[in-house]
Design an enzyme around this catalytic site. Sequence first.
Site, PDB file in Angstrom:
ATOM      1  N   ILE A 206       8.329  30.605  -1.034  1.00  0.00           N
ATOM      2  CA  ILE A 206       7.849  29.227  -1.128  1.00  0.00           C
ATOM      3  C   ILE A 206       6.551  29.028  -0.325  1.00  0.00           C
ATOM      4  O   ILE A 206       5.797  28.096  -0.595  1.00  0.00           O
ATOM      5  CB  ILE A 206       8.957  28.256  -0.637  1.00  0.00           C
TER       6      ILE A 206
ATOM      7  N   ASN B 294      12.820  41.320   8.208  1.00  0.00           N
ATOM      8  CA  ASN B 294      12.983  40.877   9.588  1.00  0.00           C
ATOM      9  C   ASN B 294      14.462  40.828   9.942  1.00  0.00           C
ATOM     10  O   ASN B 294      15.285  40.381   9.151  1.00  0.00           O
ATOM     11  CB  ASN B 294      12.349  39.495   9.772  1.00  0.00           C
TER      12      ASN B 294
ATOM     13  N   GLU C 230      14.132  34.075   9.914  1.00  0.00           N
ATOM     14  CA  GLU C 230      14.407  32.630   9.840  1.00  0.00           C
ATOM     15  C   GLU C 230      15.584  32.287   8.934  1.00  0.00           C
ATOM     16  O   GLU C 230      16.214  31.253   9.128  1.00  0.00           O
ATOM     17  CB  GLU C 230      13.169  31.882   9.343  1.00  0.00           C
ATOM     18  N   VAL C 231      15.828  33.122   7.927  1.00  0.00           N
ATOM     19  CA  VAL C 231      16.909  32.823   6.985  1.00  0.00           C
ATOM     20  C   VAL C 231      18.006  33.874   7.156  1.00  0.00           C
ATOM     21  O   VAL C 231      17.742  35.082   7.013  1.00  0.00           O
ATOM     22  CB  VAL C 231      16.400  32.807   5.522  1.00  0.00           C
TER      23      VAL C 231
ATOM     24  N   HIS D 153      16.928  39.674   3.393  1.00  0.00           N
ATOM     25  CA  HIS D 153      15.870  39.601   2.379  1.00  0.00           C
ATOM     26  C   HIS D 153      14.789  40.599   2.726  1.00  0.00           C
ATOM     27  O   HIS D 153      14.483  40.829   3.890  1.00  0.00           O
ATOM     28  CB  HIS D 153      15.282  38.193   2.264  1.00  0.00           C
TER      29      HIS D 153
ATOM     30  N   HIS E 248      10.816  41.240   2.061  1.00  0.00           N
ATOM     31  CA  HIS E 248       9.560  40.670   1.596  1.00  0.00           C
ATOM     32  C   HIS E 248       8.770  41.766   0.886  1.00  0.00           C
ATOM     33  O   HIS E 248       8.612  42.859   1.436  1.00  0.00           O
ATOM     34  CB  HIS E 248       8.691  40.191   2.771  1.00  0.00           C
TER      35      HIS E 248
HETATM   36  P1  5GP Z   1      12.046  35.470   7.410  1.00  0.00           P
HETATM   37  O1  5GP Z   1      11.186  34.878   8.487  1.00  0.00           O
HETATM   38  O2  5GP Z   1      13.492  35.054   7.568  1.00  0.00           O
HETATM   39  O3  5GP Z   1      11.881  36.950   7.306  1.00  0.00           O
HETATM   40  O4  5GP Z   1      11.504  34.903   6.032  1.00  0.00           O
HETATM   41  C1  5GP Z   1      12.050  33.791   5.377  1.00  0.00           C
HETATM   42  C2  5GP Z   1      11.136  33.497   4.210  1.00  0.00           C
HETATM   43  O5  5GP Z   1      11.820  32.610   3.348  1.00  0.00           O
HETATM   44  C3  5GP Z   1       9.821  32.816   4.603  1.00  0.00           C
HETATM   45  O6  5GP Z   1       8.726  33.616   4.138  1.00  0.00           O
HETATM   46  C4  5GP Z   1       9.892  31.458   3.903  1.00  0.00           C
HETATM   47  O7  5GP Z   1       8.650  31.019   3.405  1.00  0.00           O
HETATM   48  C5  5GP Z   1      10.896  31.712   2.788  1.00  0.00           C
HETATM   49  N1  5GP Z   1      11.650  30.540   2.392  1.00  0.00           N
HETATM   50  C6  5GP Z   1      12.293  29.664   3.197  1.00  0.00           C
HETATM   51  N2  5GP Z   1      12.909  28.714   2.470  1.00  0.00           N
HETATM   52  C7  5GP Z   1      12.662  29.012   1.169  1.00  0.00           C
HETATM   53  C8  5GP Z   1      13.045  28.391  -0.058  1.00  0.00           C
HETATM   54  O8  5GP Z   1      13.739  27.373  -0.105  1.00  0.00           O
HETATM   55  N3  5GP Z   1      12.607  28.978  -1.209  1.00  0.00           N
HETATM   56  C9  5GP Z   1      11.834  30.101  -1.198  1.00  0.00           C
HETATM   57  N4  5GP Z   1      11.448  30.582  -2.372  1.00  0.00           N
HETATM   58  N5  5GP Z   1      11.451  30.711  -0.057  1.00  0.00           N
HETATM   59  C10 5GP Z   1      11.861  30.174   1.120  1.00  0.00           C
END
Ligand code: 5GP
Length: 131
Positions: free
Chosen positions: A40, A97, A105-106, A110, A112
């Site tokens: 997103i 991550n 963050e999630v 996942h 990337h």
């Molecule tokens: P992290 O920091 O956990 O490795 O990455 C989480 C990623 O999830 C971030 O790049 C963020 O932009 C993406 N993200 C968070 N919420 C959403 C969402 O509701 N939809 C999509 N498509 N991506 C999301």
Amino acid sequence: MPVNGLAPYDDSNIFARILRGEIPCKKVFENDFALAFHDINPQAPVHVLVIPKGRYVSFADFSSKASETEQAGFLRAVGQVARQLGLDEPGYRIISNMGPHSHQEVPHLHVHILAGKKLGALIVGGTEPPP
Ligand code: 5GP
């Protein structure tokens, strides 16, 4: 806020909700093992997230608890998504991550996939000590 990649799985996390179809995503790939969709908030011209179908908080959780079939299926799916997007040449970066120091963050595993330009050094400020 960064999450603990070893915490118990939280079924209300945003990617669990995407998997259940409760909130939309821009899907690029799906099979029995993985779902891939556009980030997103893209950090590169191509920024796609690949997530396993199973309930795994992080890479640490997945690599220790997922079956061999799930692990192989997910890894293959990451490569398949990149191929499908035409990224094998001139290349791409995959990042996952795990935990607060990585700024996860999630709390659903996942990967990337970043591509579409020269991505530069792997880590900016890599020699700085953590706060
Ligand atoms: P992290 O920091 O956990 O490795 O990455 C989480 C990623 O999830 C971030 O790049 C963020 O932009 C993406 N993200 C968070 N919420 C959403 C969402 O509701 N939809 C999509 N498509 N991506 C999301």
